[in-house]
Design a protein around this motif. Structure first.
Motif, PDB file in Angstrom:
ATOM      1  N   GLN A  65      25.422  50.645  31.847  1.00 39.87           N
ATOM      2  CA  GLN A  65      26.176  50.141  33.096  1.00 39.87           C
ATOM      3  C   GLN A  65      26.754  48.700  32.592  1.00 39.87           C
ATOM      4  N   TRP A  66      28.023  48.485  33.526  1.00 38.21           N
ATOM      5  CA  TRP A  66      28.342  47.111  33.645  1.00 38.21           C
ATOM      6  C   TRP A  66      27.500  46.158  34.456  1.00 38.21           C
ATOM      7  N   ALA A  67      27.262  44.982  34.184  1.00 43.63           N
ATOM      8  CA  ALA A  67      26.563  44.121  34.642  1.00 43.63           C
ATOM      9  C   ALA A  67      26.881  43.769  36.058  1.00 43.63           C
ATOM     10  N   ASP A  68      28.498  43.689  36.244  1.00 37.87           N
ATOM     11  CA  ASP A  68      29.056  43.235  37.432  1.00 37.87           C
ATOM     12  C   ASP A  68      29.963  44.477  37.876  1.00 37.87           C
ATOM     13  N   ASP A  69      30.408  44.372  39.157  1.00 39.18           N
ATOM     14  CA  ASP A  69      31.484  45.114  39.541  1.00 39.18           C
ATOM     15  C   ASP A  69      32.677  45.023  38.646  1.00 39.18           C
ATOM     16  N   PRO A  70      33.163  46.212  37.948  1.00 37.96           N
ATOM     17  CA  PRO A  70      34.233  45.902  36.683  1.00 37.96           C
ATOM     18  C   PRO A  70      35.530  45.425  37.509  1.00 37.96           C
ATOM     19  N   ALA A  71      35.854  45.540  38.616  1.00 38.57           N
ATOM     20  CA  ALA A  71      37.053  44.746  38.904  1.00 38.57           C
ATOM     21  C   ALA A  71      36.942  43.365  39.178  1.00 38.57           C
ATOM     22  N   ARG A  72      35.757  43.177  39.682  1.00 44.01           N
ATOM     23  CA  ARG A  72      35.520  41.792  39.621  1.00 44.01           C
ATOM     24  C   ARG A  72      35.143  41.014  38.300  1.00 44.01           C
ATOM     25  N   GLY A  73      34.598  41.635  37.534  1.00 47.06           N
ATOM     26  CA  GLY A  73      34.361  41.085  35.980  1.00 47.06           C
ATOM     27  C   GLY A  73      35.442  40.913  35.286  1.00 47.06           C
ATOM     28  N   MET A  74      36.476  41.971  35.524  1.00 48.07           N
ATOM     29  CA  MET A  74      37.830  41.618  34.697  1.00 48.07           C
ATOM     30  C   MET A  74      38.636  40.499  35.388  1.00 48.07           C
ATOM     31  N   SER A  75      38.735  40.608  36.629  1.00 44.83           N
ATOM     32  CA  SER A  75      39.414  39.579  37.177  1.00 44.83           C
ATOM     33  C   SER A  75      38.867  37.975  36.763  1.00 44.83           C
ATOM     34  N   VAL A  76      37.713  37.944  36.811  1.00 45.22           N
ATOM     35  CA  VAL A  76      36.940  36.726  36.601  1.00 45.22           C
ATOM     36  C   VAL A  76      37.202  36.493  34.833  1.00 45.22           C
ATOM     37  N   ALA A  77      37.150  37.308  34.052  1.00 46.97           N
ATOM     38  CA  ALA A  77      37.410  37.372  32.643  1.00 46.97           C
ATOM     39  C   ALA A  77      38.799  36.827  32.414  1.00 46.97           C
ATOM     40  N   LEU A  78      39.551  37.365  33.215  1.00 44.82           N
ATOM     41  CA  LEU A  78      41.273  37.137  33.189  1.00 44.82           C
ATOM     42  C   LEU A  78      41.419  35.825  33.573  1.00 44.82           C
ATOM     43  N   ALA A  79      40.809  35.377  34.536  1.00 46.08           N
ATOM     44  CA  ALA A  79      40.904  33.719  35.132  1.00 46.08           C
ATOM     45  C   ALA A  79      40.293  32.875  34.115  1.00 46.08           C
ATOM     46  N   ARG A  80      39.460  33.203  33.432  1.00 49.85           N
ATOM     47  CA  ARG A  80      38.450  32.273  32.432  1.00 49.85           C
ATOM     48  C   ARG A  80      39.607  32.215  31.255  1.00 49.85           C
ATOM     49  N   GLY A  81      40.038  33.128  31.063  1.00 49.79           N
ATOM     50  CA  GLY A  81      41.004  33.506  29.780  1.00 49.79           C
ATOM     51  C   GLY A  81      42.147  32.554  29.990  1.00 49.79           C
ATOM     52  N   LEU A  82      42.681  32.544  31.050  1.00 51.86           N
ATOM     53  CA  LEU A  82      43.855  32.052  31.600  1.00 51.86           C
ATOM     54  C   LEU A  82      43.671  30.447  31.793  1.00 51.86           C
ATOM     55  N   SER A  83      42.718  30.145  32.150  1.00 54.06           N
ATOM     56  CA  SER A  83      42.417  28.585  32.204  1.00 54.06           C
ATOM     57  C   SER A  83      42.271  28.015  30.961  1.00 54.06           C
ATOM     58  N   ASP A  84      41.263  28.614  30.033  1.00 56.71           N
ATOM     59  CA  ASP A  84      41.226  28.198  28.602  1.00 56.71           C
ATOM     60  C   ASP A  84      42.675  28.173  27.945  1.00 56.71           C
TER      61      ASP A  84
END
Length: 175
Positions: A65-84
């Motif tokens: 299973q995903w460790a987090d809600d997939p929509a939230r996890g993908m959103s956070v990963a995109l935010a982190r990637g854009l910030s970096d």
């Protein structure tokens, strides 16, 4: 074996949706970006990791299973990637500051799964809107394929992280 590993049985396997580092993008017009919650198809929004089987059917990976809600996890990963990549102030909705973000990113995923041919597919569209009219607004399609090393949930999770890093790169270059 650590105590944490000993307590976690194979039936409890949970995988993170993470951001992978990428190169910086120059000449970004926006100093702040609000990432809206990623919209996912029903099968991709479930907690189970799915892969394509024979005949094109999607199956949940055994005990993965995903460790987090997939929509939230993908959103956070995109935010982190854009910030970096951009150095901009980036946050997932709701925007935490009093001054509105320069732009808002809305991602709508059509497909997100490990295919039977050994590739992970992440496709859909993203839209950049500018509530204050600071930048040009647009909608753009994306079709990203990344290799899945082997038919395991861990490999599918790594492939999704790589695909999200590529999506954040495409978004950053489009802005």
């Amino acid at each position: 074996m650590s105590a944490l590993t000993a307590c976690a049985g194979s039936n409890d396997a949970r995988y993170l949706i993470s951001a992978t580092p990428g190169e910086r993008v120059a000449n970004l017009q926006s100093r702040s970006i609000e990432v809206r919650l990623v919209s996912l198809p029903t099968y991709a929004s479930a907690s189970e990791i799915v892969s394509e089987g024979e005949g094109g059917a999607l199956f949940a990976e055994d005990a993965a299973q995903w460790a987090d809600d997939p929509a939230r996890g993908m959103s956070v990963a995109l935010a982190r990637g854009l910030s970096d990549r951009t150095g901009a102030s980036v946050a997932v909705e709701p925007w935490p500051l009093n001054t509105p973000a320069d732009v808002r990113l809305d991602v709508r995923v059509d497909q997100s799964y490990a295919r039977a041919d050994g590739m992970f597919e992440l496709s859909g569209q993203f839209a950049i809107s500018s509530p204050e009219g600071r930048v040009r607004e647009f909608v753009k399609r994306f079709e990203i394929e990344t290799p899945v090393e082997d038919p395991s949930a861990a490999s599918a999770a790594r492939a999704l992280s790589t695909a999200l890093a590529e999506l954040s790169r495409q978004v950053a270059l489009s802005m």
